[in-house]
Design an enzyme around this catalytic site. Structure first.
Site, mmCIF file in Angstrom:
data_model
loop_
_atom_site.group_PDB
_atom_site.id
_atom_site.type_symbol
_atom_site.label_atom_id
_atom_site.label_comp_id
_atom_site.label_asym_id
_atom_site.label_seq_id
_atom_site.Cartn_x
_atom_site.Cartn_y
_atom_site.Cartn_z
ATOM 1 N N GLN A 75 39.210 30.621 42.802
ATOM 2 C CA GLN A 75 40.040 32.070 42.731
ATOM 3 C C GLN A 75 39.546 32.462 41.244
ATOM 4 O OE1 GLN A 75 41.474 34.514 44.214
ATOM 5 N NE2 GLN A 75 40.956 33.728 46.040
ATOM 6 N N SER A 76 38.380 32.303 40.658
ATOM 7 C CA SER A 76 38.043 32.579 39.316
ATOM 8 C C SER A 76 38.010 34.076 38.887
ATOM 9 C CB SER A 76 36.837 31.941 39.156
ATOM 10 O OG SER A 76 36.358 32.445 37.616
#
Length: 341
Positions: A75-76
């Site tokens: 979930q960058s």
């Protein structure tokens, strides 16, 4: 500090707002709290990485790159903003997403930032947990080079001296805003992970001799390691800016008491901080970065580190898209049906 001599592509909506948080200030009965809204930088819902990418992608352009590569956790926020800026430039983007949590639920693996990565047209390579993702990035770049491509590599978080220039600029911007408002800033607080944001701020604040201290709330590393990473990058950034020697070791302060289970995992404190700010100020944080930063700030106020009469600025680095990857962490029912009276 003359940043105009560095190549830059202006992606961000700047300057970002500097706002008071009166309801949170009253609720905590402590210092006057302000928030620097770098969640409002514009590209793909905004966030701090866009400031860094203005300098990084200008360098990529000047080197003749035809594809940019970067890496981050599933979930960058950095990956999402890189994909968006690359799309704006009309250059390809390839992302290595590292599984740092072992989460397998659909919200985490396919929603939030991952969905936006795809929407921006990035190609994605999923990787198991790896302590040296930048080495994996180099391997991926070698594959592209063997196929005749010209890759430009961006480290995780965009955190090198070139990327940190974005937060040197943010420090100058913030102090100028405070000066215009007649606001005496007693302390700045930000979440710190890959080190670029805190390092750039420190280099900028020291370079203009602001006298304003900065506290980083670590979201992943123990204090000693986090401070060393930040100090090394802050010095390299100051050197790049022509301000060698401006950064002192005592300028670099990190608190790692709020990391919890590790990077990529929410904590009870971060979830509570998210709901507190959402309900008091209408501002959204994220579970693993800004949420932990705000949880640390709130707890330190309650412990008396920051007191009435002081003005504290929290740097909001964005990330609310990540909320959609952590639905179950909040414990809300997925569907609530309320019958009309």
């Amino acid at each position: 500090m003359n940043l105009a001599r560095f190549p830059r592509i202006r992606f961000a909506h700047l300057p970002t707002p500097l706002e008071q948080m009166p309801n949170l200030s009253r609720a905590l009965d402590g210092p006057e709290l302000w928030i620097k809204r770098d969640d409002c930088t514009g590209m793909s819902t905004g966030g701090n990485k866009t400031r860094k990418l203005e300098y990084l992608l200008a360098e990529a352009r000047d080197q003749g790159a035809d594809i940019v590569l970067t890496q981050g956790a599933t979930q960058s926020n950095h990956a999402r903003q890189t994909a968006a800026c690359a799309a704006k430039m009309r250059i390809d983007c390839h992302i290595l997403l590292e599984d740092r949590t072992g989460k397998t639920d659909h919200d985490y693996t396919a929603s939030g930032n991952v969905l936006l990565d795809h929407l921006h047209g990035a190609s994605i390579e999923h990787c198991a947990a790896n302590p040296d993702m930048n080495a994996e990035l180099a391997k991926a770049a070698a594959r592209f080079k063997s196929n005749g491509r010209k890759p430009y590599l961006i480290p995780g978080g965009g955190s090198n001296a070139t990327g940190a220039l974005g937060y040197v600029n943010a420090a100058i911007e913030l102090i100028a805003q405070a000066n215009d408002l007649g606001l005496r800033i007693d302390h700045i607080v930000c979440a710190t992970g890959s080190a670029g944001t805190q390092a750039g701020l420190i280099a900028g604040l020291a370079g203009i001799r602001s006298g304003v201290p900065l506290l980083g709330i670590s979201v992943r590393a123990p204090r000693d390691r986090q401070e060393e990473n930040v100090f090394k990058l802050a010095c390299a950034t100051a050197d790049l800016c022509g301000a060698s020697g401006a950064v002192r070791r005592e300028d670099v302060v990190a608190n790692s008491d709020y990391v919890g289970q590790g990077y990529g995992f929410s904590t009870p404190g971060s979830l509570d901080a998210i709901q507190t700010l959402a309900r008091l100020e209408g501002i959204l944080l994220d579970p693993v970065y800004t949420g932990k930063g705000m949880a640390g700030l709130i707890d330190l106020i309650r412990k008396g580190m920051f007191k009435k009469g002081q003005n504290i600025v929290f740097i909001h680095t964005g990330g609310s898209v990540g909320l959609f990857g952590y639905v179950d962490d909040f414990g809300f029912a997925r569907s609530r049906h309320v019958r009309a009276a």
